[in-house]
Design a protein around this motif. Structure first.
Motif, PDB file in Angstrom:
ATOM      1  N   HIS A 127       0.786  -1.431  -0.080  1.00  0.00           N
ATOM      2  CA  HIS A 127       0.066  -0.081   0.055  1.00  0.00           C
ATOM      3  C   HIS A 127       0.836   1.190   0.232  1.00  0.00           C
ATOM      4  CE1 HIS A 127      -3.762   2.238   0.295  1.00  0.00           C
ATOM      5  NE2 HIS A 127      -2.891   2.929   1.397  1.00  0.00           N
ATOM      6  N   ARG A 133      -0.851  -0.309  -5.031  1.00  0.00           N
ATOM      7  CA  ARG A 133      -2.227  -0.308  -3.925  1.00  0.00           C
ATOM      8  C   ARG A 133      -3.350  -1.201  -4.412  1.00  0.00           C
ATOM      9  NH1 ARG A 133      -2.627   6.108  -2.055  1.00  0.00           N
ATOM     10  NH2 ARG A 133      -0.566   5.705  -0.866  1.00  0.00           N
ATOM     11  N   ARG A 137      -4.766  -4.280  -1.945  1.00  0.00           N
ATOM     12  CA  ARG A 137      -6.257  -4.812  -1.477  1.00  0.00           C
ATOM     13  C   ARG A 137      -6.427  -6.236  -1.945  1.00  0.00           C
ATOM     14  NH1 ARG A 137     -11.171  -2.597  -0.618  1.00  0.00           N
ATOM     15  NH2 ARG A 137     -12.451  -4.343  -0.336  1.00  0.00           N
ATOM     16  N   TYR A 162      -9.593   0.037   7.480  1.00  0.00           N
ATOM     17  CA  TYR A 162     -10.024   1.310   8.193  1.00  0.00           C
ATOM     18  C   TYR A 162      -8.732   2.250   7.962  1.00  0.00           C
ATOM     19  CZ  TYR A 162     -13.950   0.338  11.057  1.00  0.00           C
ATOM     20  OH  TYR A 162     -15.385   0.092  11.547  1.00  0.00           O
ATOM     21  N   GLN A 163      -7.601   1.680   7.918  1.00  0.00           N
ATOM     22  CA  GLN A 163      -6.450   2.732   7.710  1.00  0.00           C
ATOM     23  C   GLN A 163      -6.418   3.132   6.262  1.00  0.00           C
ATOM     24  OE1 GLN A 163      -2.713   0.334   8.200  1.00  0.00           O
ATOM     25  NE2 GLN A 163      -1.573   1.974   7.632  1.00  0.00           N
ATOM     26  N   ILE A 164      -7.137   2.492   5.302  1.00  0.00           N
ATOM     27  CA  ILE A 164      -6.988   3.144   4.096  1.00  0.00           C
ATOM     28  C   ILE A 164      -8.218   3.692   3.801  1.00  0.00           C
ATOM     29  CG2 ILE A 164      -5.250   1.476   3.261  1.00  0.00           C
ATOM     30  CD1 ILE A 164      -7.476   0.020   1.728  1.00  0.00           C
ATOM     31  N   LYS A 165      -8.934   4.099   4.823  1.00  0.00           N
ATOM     32  CA  LYS A 165     -10.422   4.981   4.900  1.00  0.00           C
ATOM     33  C   LYS A 165     -11.526   4.028   3.967  1.00  0.00           C
ATOM     34  CE  LYS A 165      -8.102   8.500   6.596  1.00  0.00           C
ATOM     35  NZ  LYS A 165      -6.946   7.944   7.370  1.00  0.00           N
ATOM     36  N   GLU A 166     -11.501   2.800   4.093  1.00  0.00           N
ATOM     37  CA  GLU A 166     -12.602   2.265   3.325  1.00  0.00           C
ATOM     38  C   GLU A 166     -13.411   1.656   4.434  1.00  0.00           C
ATOM     39  OE1 GLU A 166     -11.653  -0.559   0.036  1.00  0.00           O
ATOM     40  OE2 GLU A 166     -10.273   0.633  -0.695  1.00  0.00           O
ATOM     41  N   THR A 167     -14.071   2.458   5.147  1.00  0.00           N
ATOM     42  CA  THR A 167     -14.635   2.062   6.438  1.00  0.00           C
ATOM     43  C   THR A 167     -15.976   1.252   6.367  1.00  0.00           C
ATOM     44  OG1 THR A 167     -15.925   4.349   6.370  1.00  0.00           O
ATOM     45  CG2 THR A 167     -13.747   4.208   7.600  1.00  0.00           C
ATOM     46  N   GLU A 168     -16.711   1.376   5.424  1.00  0.00           N
ATOM     47  CA  GLU A 168     -17.833   0.630   5.015  1.00  0.00           C
ATOM     48  C   GLU A 168     -17.529  -0.970   5.307  1.00  0.00           C
ATOM     49  OE1 GLU A 168     -21.522   0.787   2.339  1.00  0.00           O
ATOM     50  OE2 GLU A 168     -21.026   2.625   2.883  1.00  0.00           O
ATOM     51  N   ALA A 170     -14.583  -2.149   6.251  1.00  0.00           N
ATOM     52  CA  ALA A 170     -14.031  -2.304   7.213  1.00  0.00           C
ATOM     53  C   ALA A 170     -15.006  -2.975   8.419  1.00  0.00           C
ATOM     54  CB  ALA A 170     -12.952  -1.323   7.837  1.00  0.00           C
ATOM     55  N   SER A 171     -15.904  -2.340   8.628  1.00  0.00           N
ATOM     56  CA  SER A 171     -16.930  -2.487   9.197  1.00  0.00           C
ATOM     57  C   SER A 171     -17.696  -3.847   9.314  1.00  0.00           C
ATOM     58  CB  SER A 171     -18.151  -1.566   9.267  1.00  0.00           C
ATOM     59  OG  SER A 171     -17.730  -0.336   9.708  1.00  0.00           O
TER      60      SER A 171
END
Length: 182
Positions: A127, A133, A137, A162-168, A170-171
């Motif tokens: 990453h 990148r 993934r 979460y670190q790469i801001k893909e929060t949905e 990640a949850s």
């Protein structure tokens, strides 16, 4: 020597005690060439911030146990900590079965698909390089493909996402981890 290694695991161990424990363990390994103690020494060296010394011991252990995936994972971790990212990447890609020619994962070539830490370290390295990148993934997704029932795999994927801001997503991974181990 085992007591010295055990002392290094305690939270309240002083730097002086760590130094003494390291000296005892290192001296014992040099005199006896005991592989179990050598492994504990390598673990200890990584834990106290001496990964370059750990690499020497891990390589020695791999001579007798070249297929030991835990040792291979420890080697990747030590290389990562020494910032030898190119060697860590090459080794990790091979261990998880990534074929650089076909740019595909090959389950038959994967020798360490159960070593979750390898996937996490590799994804982090990839990453950081702008041109890899997408592969980072794919690596983190592959982790849960080959370890679908692993709490640790889903937790590692969640933290990476979460670190790469893909929060949905990640949850979703975090929820799956919780389902596996509430």
């Amino acid at each position: 020597a085992n007591l010295a290694a055990d002392i290094s695991l305690l939270d309240d161990t002083t730097r002086e005690e760590l130094g003494t424990a390291l000296g005892i363990l290192d001296d014992t390994v040099r005199r006896t060439n005991d592989s179990k103690l050598r492994r504990r020494l390598a673990d200890m060296q990584i834990r106290i911030g001496r990964p370059q010394d750990a690499i020497v011991h891990v390589q020695e252990l791999l001579i007798d146990n070249p297929d030991d995936t835990e040792l291979q994972a420890l080697r990747v971790r030590a290389l990562f900590l020494t910032k030898d990212y190119s060697r860590a990447t090459e080794l990790a890609l091979g261990l998880i079965g990534y074929d650089k020619q076909t740019k595909e994962f090959d389950a038959e070539k994967a020798t360490a698909a159960d070593q979750i830490e390898i996937f996490g370290l590799l994804a982090a390295i990839l990453h950081e390089k702008n041109n890899t990148r997408d592969l980072s993934r794919r690596v983190i997704d592959r982790l849960v493909e080959v370890n679908p029932d692993s709490f640790d795999a889903h937790l590692k994927r969640s933290a990476f996402l979460y670190q790469i801001k893909e929060t949905e997503e990640a949850s979703v991974s975090l929820d799956r981890a919780y389902e596996l181990d509430p």
